[in-house]
Design a protein around this motif. Structure first.
Motif, PDB file in Angstrom:
ATOM      1  N   ILE A 128     105.024   4.639  45.486  1.00  0.00           N
ATOM      2  CA  ILE A 128     105.188   6.022  45.058  1.00  0.00           C
ATOM      3  C   ILE A 128     104.504   6.322  43.775  1.00  0.00           C
ATOM      4  O   ILE A 128     104.655   5.857  42.846  1.00  0.00           O
ATOM      5  N   PRO A 129     103.756   7.347  43.789  1.00  0.00           N
ATOM      6  CA  PRO A 129     102.795   7.588  42.686  1.00  0.00           C
ATOM      7  C   PRO A 129     103.457   8.117  41.474  1.00  0.00           C
ATOM      8  O   PRO A 129     104.414   9.145  41.802  1.00  0.00           O
ATOM      9  N   THR A 130     103.660   7.646  40.396  1.00  0.00           N
ATOM     10  CA  THR A 130     103.991   8.285  39.118  1.00  0.00           C
ATOM     11  C   THR A 130     103.360   9.176  38.229  1.00  0.00           C
ATOM     12  O   THR A 130     101.978   8.857  38.463  1.00  0.00           O
ATOM     13  N   THR A 131     103.696  10.005  37.346  1.00  0.00           N
ATOM     14  CA  THR A 131     102.924  10.799  36.596  1.00  0.00           C
ATOM     15  C   THR A 131     102.560   9.889  35.288  1.00  0.00           C
ATOM     16  O   THR A 131     103.662   9.340  34.888  1.00  0.00           O
ATOM     17  N   GLY A 132     101.435   9.989  34.966  1.00  0.00           N
ATOM     18  CA  GLY A 132     101.145   9.128  33.821  1.00  0.00           C
ATOM     19  C   GLY A 132     100.178   9.864  32.845  1.00  0.00           C
ATOM     20  O   GLY A 132      99.323  10.689  33.379  1.00  0.00           O
ATOM     21  N   ILE A 133     100.101   9.512  31.716  1.00  0.00           N
ATOM     22  CA  ILE A 133      98.974   9.992  30.889  1.00  0.00           C
ATOM     23  C   ILE A 133      97.646   9.285  30.896  1.00  0.00           C
ATOM     24  O   ILE A 133      97.593   8.137  31.334  1.00  0.00           O
ATOM     25  N   GLY A 134      96.749  10.397  30.493  1.00  0.00           N
ATOM     26  CA  GLY A 134      95.291   9.728  30.720  1.00  0.00           C
ATOM     27  C   GLY A 134      95.160   8.213  30.026  1.00  0.00           C
ATOM     28  O   GLY A 134      95.667   8.193  28.847  1.00  0.00           O
ATOM     29  N   THR A 135      94.323   7.327  30.211  1.00  0.00           N
ATOM     30  CA  THR A 135      94.026   6.103  29.501  1.00  0.00           C
ATOM     31  C   THR A 135      93.686   6.291  27.979  1.00  0.00           C
ATOM     32  O   THR A 135      94.029   5.456  27.377  1.00  0.00           O
ATOM     33  N   GLU A 136      92.885   7.492  27.683  1.00  0.00           N
ATOM     34  CA  GLU A 136      92.707   7.699  26.410  1.00  0.00           C
ATOM     35  C   GLU A 136      93.484   8.381  25.448  1.00  0.00           C
ATOM     36  O   GLU A 136      93.234   8.921  24.400  1.00  0.00           O
TER      37      GLU A 136
END
Length: 259
Positions: A128-136
């Protein structure tokens, strides 16, 4: 327990209130199922989704259309919040009581979690894909982005719910917003925000949208971003609309409805 407390409890658990909680549960289930399901489908069809803009457009359209429909089907029963941030904004504006808002939150989070559980089982164990912030990006930056796009969404909700906007007859505009215009504006705003910010934070704008996937996947990394940002953005949208753009709102303008 005083008579006032008993009266309030009966109101919160009345047949009409229970129907509104069920409506929020069903609509949030519908929205999250479409939003998360579209992300799973995009990943399965295009494994390297980071370099394919078509997957971004597809998920934005899916979320915009799903939110339009979810708000539309629940508008006459619960107000069609489909989002704890929207509920929080209406609570900040004094249009919905805190206990009712809590029941709405429980319904919304439950609908989101069930949608993700069903997707996990039905897709034969697909992650299940979760929302996440960009790597930088930092957590602060992610919260700012989520706050801004949630402000846009909740401000649109407030305008769609306010019968005074645009002049003309109040009842006619209420009917128009309830039927199509309000939910459509909300859905289009959500889709536009996904296009603008999905690569930065996942463009959740909705704590329930992030909560269900986090629970089912067990991944709560940076999860606070998707509560702090949307709740701040929703509160600011409510205050700006109610006290700056349309001050002295009549108490019966939109007591519990998103549209």
């Amino acid at each position: 327990m005083t008579s006032t407390d008993r009266s309030r409890l009966r109101e919160w658990l009345s047949a009409a209130s229970l129907r509104s909680y069920v409506a929020e549960f069903i609509s949030t289930f519908f929205f999250v199922f479409a939003a998360v399901g579209s992300a799973i489908s995009a990943r399965m069809l295009t494994p390297d989704v980071t370099s394919d803009a078509s997957s971004l457009v597809a998920t934005a359209l899916a979320q915009g259309f799903a939110l339009f429909a979810a708000v539309y089907v629940a508008a006459d029963v619960s107000g069609g919040h489909v989002n704890p941030a929207v509920t929080f904004g209406f609570a900040v504006g004094g249009h919905i009581g805190l206990p009712t808002a809590i029941f709405y939150w429980i319904s919304q989070l439950g609908g989101s979690t069930l949608a993700c559980l069903l997707l996990r089982v039905a897709s034969a164990g697909q992650a299940i894909p979760t929302t996440g912030i960009g790597t930088e990006m930092t957590g602060f930056g992610g919260a700012v982005v989520e706050s801004v796009i949630t402000f846009m969404l909740v401000y649109t909700v407030y305008v769609a719910a306010d019968p005074r906007g645009g002049g003309g007859d109040r009842e006619r505009k209420r009917k128009m917003r309830r039927e199509v215009a309000g939910p459509l504006a909300v859905g289009l705003t959500a889709g536009a925000c996904v296009l603008a910010a999905a690569s930065l934070t996942g463009a959740s704008m909705n704590p329930a949208r992030s909560f269900g996937p986090a629970v089912v996947s067990g991944n709560f990394k940076n999860h606070a971003v998707y509560w702090v940002g949307p709740l701040i953005g929703a509160a600011l949208a409510a205050l700006v609309h109610q006290y700056l753009v349309f001050p002295s709102a009549p108490s019966d303008a939109y007591p519990t409805s998103a549209v």
